[in-house]
Design a protein around this motif. Structure first.
Motif, PDB file in Angstrom:
ATOM      1  N   ALA A 225       0.845  -1.191   0.000  1.00 17.05           N
ATOM      2  CA  ALA A 225       0.000   0.000   0.000  1.00 17.05           C
ATOM      3  C   ALA A 225       0.882   1.242   0.000  1.00 17.05           C
ATOM      4  N   THR A 226       0.391   2.325  -0.577  1.00 14.33           N
ATOM      5  CA  THR A 226       1.100   3.606  -0.539  1.00 14.33           C
ATOM      6  C   THR A 226       0.164   4.663   0.018  1.00 14.33           C
ATOM      7  N   ARG A 227       0.742   5.631   0.734  1.00 16.78           N
ATOM      8  CA  ARG A 227      -0.034   6.730   1.315  1.00 16.78           C
ATOM      9  C   ARG A 227       0.542   8.067   0.867  1.00 16.78           C
ATOM     10  N   TYR A 228      -0.350   9.025   0.633  1.00 15.73           N
ATOM     11  CA  TYR A 228       0.028  10.352   0.175  1.00 15.73           C
ATOM     12  C   TYR A 228      -0.728  11.357   1.054  1.00 15.73           C
ATOM     13  N   GLY A 229      -0.004  12.046   1.943  1.00 14.81           N
ATOM     14  CA  GLY A 229      -0.671  12.892   2.921  1.00 14.81           C
ATOM     15  C   GLY A 229      -0.433  14.381   2.730  1.00 14.81           C
ATOM     16  N   HIS A 230      -1.241  15.187   3.458  1.00 17.50           N
ATOM     17  CA  HIS A 230      -1.168  16.664   3.517  1.00 17.50           C
ATOM     18  C   HIS A 230      -1.630  17.342   2.230  1.00 17.50           C
ATOM     19  N   ASN A 231      -2.427  16.641   1.414  1.00 16.87           N
ATOM     20  CA  ASN A 231      -2.859  17.211   0.134  1.00 16.87           C
ATOM     21  C   ASN A 231      -3.826  18.375   0.324  1.00 16.87           C
ATOM     22  N   SER A 232      -3.851  19.270  -0.662  1.00 20.66           N
ATOM     23  CA  SER A 232      -4.831  20.362  -0.651  1.00 20.66           C
ATOM     24  C   SER A 232      -6.152  19.913  -1.252  1.00 20.66           C
ATOM     25  N   VAL A 233      -6.077  19.113  -2.327  1.00 18.31           N
ATOM     26  CA  VAL A 233      -7.277  18.638  -3.032  1.00 18.31           C
ATOM     27  C   VAL A 233      -7.092  17.169  -3.368  1.00 18.31           C
TER      28      VAL A 233
END
Length: 282
Positions: A225-233
């Motif tokens: 699994a991969t996670r991508y955090g702190h996004n604006s949209v």
């Protein structure tokens, strides 16, 4: 100011100027006394503050020492005795059980924790990778991973353009005291920079999560699994299939963030591993 006798009694006569001088001196002494009291209180408060600061610093150092010993023990269990590196406070001798010497600066200690934690988690990541292949040999697993990279079924792409500002492993707590474990890497950029899926998969989660802010989590083959955090949209929804390289979000600074960046994680069977194991050199 003079004495004179009147009706058999002596009287003290004080001129106005002398009276003003005496009042001014009395006021001056009074202000000096107040200043001395204030200075004493401030000095005591500063002493207390310095003692508390020293106590906190000592506790942080002790936490780091404990973590260093723990990491050394983990590495010893994973691959045998730790080999001392030049300039490292980790050694087989020294004045402390577990082989961590006591004479070092805070900077040396933190550097050693970061260095050793990177080794430990890289070795652990390799073990997890090997375990996920069942009875396959390590050579066969490496061949499988190489083919998977070509097929984009493992996270082998960079999630965003930008500078890596924080790596995987132990670091000073950016929101308080002590040290904390950073489960991914941070890539800084400008607000709105496209965030791309690093491998083909399916959206497992897309929404707000404490700490991460606006988070996208993708599920890939091989229980990765991969996670991508702190996004604006966020530009994807849960359950949606995505291809490697597809834009899934825009960079921001939501959640517990110190600036515009993407926090990127790779997890295998739920265990965070160093994303740099998969990422190609830039």
């Amino acid at each position: 100011m003079y004495l004179h006798e009147e009706s058999g009694r002596w009287h003290l006569q004080i001129g106005k100027r002398t009276l003003y001088v005496l009042v001014a001196l009395e006021l001056l002494f009074f202000l000096a006394a107040i200043a001395a009291v204030v200075w004493g209180v401030a000095a005591r408060a500063e002493t207390v503050r310095l003692r508390e600061e020293q106590a906190l610093h000592a506790r942080q150092l002790e936490m780091a020492r404990t973590k260093l010993e723990e990491l050394q023990g983990q590495l010893t269990a994973l691959q045998g005795p730790v080999v001392e590196r030049e300039g490292s406070p980790v050694s087989r001798g020294g004045g402390r059980a577990g082989g961590v010497r006591t004479a070092y600066t805070p900077g040396e200690l933190l550097a050693a924790v970061e260095s050793l934690s990177e080794v430990v988690y890289r070795v652990r990541s390799e073990r997890v990778l090997s375990a996920s292949g069942g009875t396959m040999s390590l050579a066969a697993m490496q061949a499988r991973l190489k083919q998977a990279e070509q097929d984009h079924t493992v996270p082998s792409l960079w999630p965003a353009e930008g500078e890596v500002t924080d790596g995987f492993g132990w670091r000073p707590n950016p929101f308080g005291s002590g040290i904390v474990f950073h489960q991914g890497i941070d890539i800084a950029g400008t607000y709105g920079t496209p965030i791309r899926a690093t491998a083909t998969g399916r959206v497992k989660y897309a929404g707000w999560q404490d700490g991460y802010g606006n988070l996208v989590e993708l599920q890939h083959d091989g229980d990765i699994a991969t996670r991508y955090g702190h996004n604006s949209v966020l530009l994807v929804r849960e359950g949606e299939p995505v291809q490697a390289g597809a834009v899934i979000a825009l960079m921001g600074s939501t959640g517990n963030s110190t600036g515009v960046h993407v926090h990127y994680e790779v997890r295998i069977q739920g265990t965070p591993v160093d994303p740099r194991i998969f990422l190609p050199a830039r």
